[in-house]
Design a protein around this motif. Structure first.
Motif: not given
Length: 265
Positions: A135-155
């Motif tokens: 809750a204290d991180l999201t207070a005043g925050a603007d956006v959530l950014l999921p840590v991306p996977l490389h396309r090979r691992r995503l496939l």
């Protein structure tokens, strides 16, 4: 007198009601044949979205007092803004981190079920546990950014568990998800078992900003399943701050505490 199309009663509301009723009856019927199960051990439950009592008790939920920067549990309450002694030799490049649980046998089991077994509802459960912890991180925050996977691992995996968690968190914390703001451009070997320095080397120049407007001037909350040494979060924090992010915070379901910050395989 003929009734015009505009005078005729709409069928959309009754049809929608009938559809909802039908789905409810189907769900009730399935519940009678196949009772709701614990997401971890598959014991029968009343609520299909959660864990049974024994599995909940096996989770090491992080509660105050915690380090204001790393979010790790502290041995005693030193007051607001208390910091872990670990910061003397292991200060992160992101601003703050918070986790719902300590990475242990039960949280590891849940993470593996989300990552490798595609258990329905696991991301939602993690998000519900994370929301109050961050809750204290999201207070005043603007956006959530999921840590991306490389396309090979995503496939190979077919989905990014961080995206699933971020999507489930979004309505709980009232923040949008920037799924495509950053790309993982270097395919790196698995991080499991590596020490902090090895993880940092492994992740050098691993990320690239794709949508600068999504992060420039924003307080960004990185979302992932597990935080270990923090090397991935550090690498992303450097990349995001170079692109103009005013703050980078880290929200995870579980974090490794102690033991050299190594994640068990």
């Amino acid at each position: 007198m003929a009734m015009s199309l505009s005078d005729r009663p709409s069928l959309s509301a009754p049809l929608a009601h009938a559809a909802r009723l039908g789905r409810g009856l189907v769900a009730a019927g399935i519940g009678l044949v196949v009772p709701p199960l614990c997401l971890s051990c598959r014991r029968p439950l009343v609520d299909p979205r959660t864990l049974c009592g024994p599995c909940v008790r096996d989770l090491e939920i992080i509660t105050p007092p915690i380090c204001d920067i790393m979010g790790t549990p502290l041995a005693f309450d030193a007051g607001p803004g208390a910091r872990s002694p670990e910061l003397r030799w292991n200060h992160p490049l992101y601003d703050k981190a918070r986790a719902a649980t300590v990475f242990g046998p039960m949280s590891q089991r849940l993470v593996h079920q989300l990552k490798y077994q595609d258990v329905p509802g696991m991301a939602s459960l993690m998000a519900r546990l994370m929301a109050p912890a961050i809750a204290d991180l999201t207070a005043g925050a603007d956006v959530l950014l999921p840590v991306p996977l490389h396309r090979r691992r995503l496939l190979a995996r077919r989905y990014n568990q961080a995206v699933l968690i971020a999507d489930a968190l979004s309505p709980l914390v009232g923040l949008p998800v920037a799924r495509h703001a950053v790309r993982r451009v270097r395919y790196t070997s698995h991080q499991v078992g590596l020490a902090r320095e090895q993880r940092a080397d492994n992740l050098h120049a691993a990320f690239r900003i794709v949508d600068r407007a999504a992060v420039d001037g924003k307080a960004v909350v990185l979302v992932d399943d597990v935080l270990t040494s923090g090397a991935t979060a550090d690498s992303l924090a450097v990349t995001l701050k170079a692109a103009g992010a005013r703050a980078v915070r880290v929200a995870v379901f579980a974090r490794v505490v102690g033991e050299g910050n190594r994640e068990p395989a």
